[in-house]
Design a protein around this motif. Structure first.
Motif, PDB file in Angstrom:
ATOM      1  N   GLY A  70       0.801  -1.206   0.000  1.00 36.70           N
ATOM      2  CA  GLY A  70       0.000   0.000   0.000  1.00 36.70           C
ATOM      3  C   GLY A  70       0.835   1.257   0.000  1.00 36.70           C
ATOM      4  N   GLY A  71       0.375   2.281   0.738  1.00 41.04           N
ATOM      5  CA  GLY A  71       1.046   3.568   0.689  1.00 41.04           C
ATOM      6  C   GLY A  71       1.435   4.081   2.060  1.00 41.04           C
ATOM      7  N   HIS A  72       2.325   5.048   2.072  1.00 41.80           N
ATOM      8  CA  HIS A  72       2.699   5.759   3.297  1.00 41.80           C
ATOM      9  C   HIS A  72       3.473   7.016   2.902  1.00 41.80           C
ATOM     10  CE1 HIS A  72       6.491   3.789   2.518  1.00 41.80           C
ATOM     11  NE2 HIS A  72       7.062   4.263   3.601  1.00 41.80           N
ATOM     12  N   GLU A  73       3.905   7.791   3.883  1.00 44.84           N
ATOM     13  CA  GLU A  73       4.649   9.034   3.666  1.00 44.84           C
ATOM     14  C   GLU A  73       3.899   9.946   2.699  1.00 44.84           C
ATOM     15  OE1 GLU A  73       9.132   7.461   4.684  1.00 44.84           O
ATOM     16  OE2 GLU A  73       8.514   7.428   2.583  1.00 44.84           O
ATOM     17  N   GLY A  74       2.621  10.164   3.017  1.00 48.53           N
ATOM     18  CA  GLY A  74       1.760  10.955   2.158  1.00 48.53           C
ATOM     19  C   GLY A  74       2.011  12.454   2.260  1.00 48.53           C
ATOM     20  N   ASN A  75       1.559  13.159   1.239  1.00 55.88           N
ATOM     21  CA  ASN A  75       1.655  14.615   1.167  1.00 55.88           C
ATOM     22  C   ASN A  75       0.266  15.225   1.306  1.00 55.88           C
ATOM     23  OD1 ASN A  75       4.537  15.593  -0.250  1.00 55.88           O
ATOM     24  ND2 ASN A  75       4.000  13.459  -0.602  1.00 55.88           N
ATOM     25  N   ALA A  76       0.071  16.096   2.264  1.00 59.19           N
ATOM     26  CA  ALA A  76      -1.150  16.894   2.309  1.00 59.19           C
ATOM     27  C   ALA A  76      -1.053  17.937   1.203  1.00 59.19           C
ATOM     28  CB  ALA A  76      -1.307  17.552   3.669  1.00 59.19           C
ATOM     29  N   VAL A  77      -1.995  17.902   0.269  1.00 60.19           N
ATOM     30  CA  VAL A  77      -1.964  18.779  -0.898  1.00 60.19           C
ATOM     31  C   VAL A  77      -3.321  19.463  -1.043  1.00 60.19           C
ATOM     32  CG1 VAL A  77      -1.618  18.894  -3.397  1.00 60.19           C
ATOM     33  CG2 VAL A  77      -0.320  17.242  -2.053  1.00 60.19           C
ATOM     34  N   ILE A  78      -3.297  20.759  -1.319  1.00 55.85           N
ATOM     35  CA  ILE A  78      -4.523  21.491  -1.642  1.00 55.85           C
ATOM     36  C   ILE A  78      -4.768  21.322  -3.136  1.00 55.85           C
ATOM     37  CG2 ILE A  78      -5.690  23.718  -1.605  1.00 55.85           C
ATOM     38  CD1 ILE A  78      -3.625  24.545   0.575  1.00 55.85           C
TER      39      ILE A  78
END
Length: 487
Positions: A303-311
């Motif tokens: 799966g995923g990790h180390e995500g970016n909060a993006v507008i």
């Protein structure tokens, strides 16, 4: 012996080593091809003259001896590719000296912020390798870079901060934070905050500095963790903190590799609140990866990790995540099996920030196998990322090429150009990775977790290096004007 009131140390000294507290200590190394910058401190003799002894490892005979009252010196005349050890002694009391520190002279790409030889035990209680760089330009103009000291099976609980007051031309040791791991620096109003873990999968905490990173208050815990990698715990990375519609937003994870991967969330707080108040913060319900999502790679387990909060372009909050499709590093790969080149996006309900995120979509994203940072350039409107471009499908985890990638809509991405191409070096022990960057006027400034010139391997990096991409908007413009510039 008195207690310690803050979070910062210069340097951190364990209780079992407390007798070394007033001895000289080498706090920063920056080796190049034929010279090495050495920085040290001596709280027991701040003003006295010191002797620096440097020799090739294993010879025992000093090649270089210097006497100085300065606390930073550049040792010159080194031989490229040779291993050295260096020590600082008090000239008036040569029995009082620092431990030996190791370094390797040799070629390096970029400006060295800090260095740690894989055989150097100086930080062994926390780890043996440098990791997780985070770069910040303060309102007063100082550049700050933080980095972890990590190692598999070690405590992983120390962060080093360095500063530059000349736009990155030179760097100096600033302080150490303990316990602190996976730290993210950001500035709000008159405070520089550090959002971090106490250790790998430990507690999520926050503290701040009011003097440009020189000292930090004691942190407070925001969310609990477990602190061991064979149980699920909190995880974060130096990915963006964004300010939007009166709140602060950033991505976090929960889980561990040993427990099968990570679940994803976004934490946020109202900017009207005290960010040091745990009750000001909320965390969306964690979302596990689901292989039934449309477009998921069937054989992906992590799966995923180390995500970016993006507008997003629509003003909504998204979590743009690294997609760990495969743990294959090299070897024959079936052409029908996707091993890299993807990322995925979750969407947060910003009106209900405790609600679990919903799946948005998978996207083609070269570099999605390694940590990346996404920022929006408000002048051009482009979303920008510096990614580890994969050019060899048999090595989906390669990190020896770092490239500039852009998107107009956060979904469709194209590589503009390579910034660092070290493909002539082995992908097994070379990496310019986990890059954090800032948009600084017309330039992009970035800090790299760099494995080069004698690293343990591509993952276990020995340098944190500083780099600059000048006039990046012109670089993008020139690429878009020529079809042959597309890739």
């Amino acid at each position: 012996m008195k207690g310690h009131p803050g979070w910062d140390y210069k340097p951190y000294v364990r209780m079992c080593d407390i007798k070394k507290k007033d001895l000289p200590v080498i706090c920063r190394l920056a080796p190049y091809e034929d010279h090495c910058e050495i920085q040290w401190m001596d709280h027991g003799d701040e003003e006295g003259q010191h002797q620096i002894i440097c020799h090739q490892r294993g010879t025992g005979k000093p090649d270089i001896e210097l006497w100085t009252c300065e606390h930073t010196v550049d040792i010159k005349g080194l031989l490229p590719g040779r291993e050295y050890e260096v020590r600082v002694l008090r000239s008036k009391d040569p029995e009082k000296g620092s431990d030996f520190r190791f370094f390797r002279a040799g070629e390096i790409i970029g400006t060295v912020i800090d260095y740690l030889h894989p055989h150097d035990d100086h930080y062994a209680y926390s780890g043996r390798y440098l990791c997780s760089p985070c770069i910040l330009r303060t309102k007063k103009g100082r550049l700050l870079v933080s980095m972890d000291v990590y190692g598999l099976g070690m405590a992983q609980n120390l962060t080093i901060l360095c500063k530059s007051d000349d736009d990155g031309s030179s760097w100096q040791y600033l302080c150490e934070l303990f316990p602190c791991f996976w730290g993210k620096l950001f500035e709000y109003e008159d405070r520089i905050y550090m959002l971090s873990m106490t250790a790998e999968y430990g507690e999520l905490q926050i503290g701040y500095s009011e003097d440009e990173g020189e000292t930090f208050c004691k942190p407070v815990t925001l969310f609990p963790g477990c602190g061991i990698r064979w149980e699920k715990g909190m995880h974060q990375a130096p990915t963006p903190v964004v300010f939007h519609e009166g709140r602060i937003w950033t991505a976090v994870d929960y889980g561990s590799w040993e427990c099968g991967g990570h679940e994803s969330a976004i934490i946020s707080a109202s900017l009207e609140c005290d960010l040091m108040d745990p009750f000001a913060w909320v965390c969306s319900e964690f979302v596990p990866y689901d292989r039934s999502w449309p477009g998921a790679v069937p054989h992906s387990q992590w799966g995923g990790h180390e995500g970016n909060a993006v507008i997003g372009p629509d003003g909504e909050i998204y979590d743009f995540l690294r997609y760990q499709i495969s743990n294959v590093f090299s070897g024959h790969v079936d052409d029908s099996v996707i091993t890299h080149g993807k990322a995925f996006i979750l969407k947060l309900d910003k009106k209900d920030p405790e609600k679990p995120m919903s799946f948005y979509k998978f996207v083609d994203f070269n570099g999605g196998m390694s940590k990346f940072v996404i920022r929006k350039d408000e002048i051009t409107g482009f979303y920008i990322s510096l990614v580890n471009e994969v050019v060899d499908d048999t090595m989906p985890s390669q990190r020896n090429i770092l490239s500039l990638s852009i998107s107009r809509d956060m979904v469709n991405w194209r590589i503009v150009k390579p910034l660092i191409d070290a493909s002539e070096y082995s992908a097994f022990d070379t990496g310019f990775q986990y890059v954090d960057f800032i948009i600084d006027g017309e330039d992009i400034l970035y800090a790299s977790r760099t494995a080069f010139n004698g690293a343990h391997n591509f993952h276990d990096s020995n340098y944190i290096t500083f780099h600059k991409l000048e006039d990046f908007r012109q670089v993008i413009k020139e690429t878009l004007e020529t079809e042959e510039g597309y890739r």
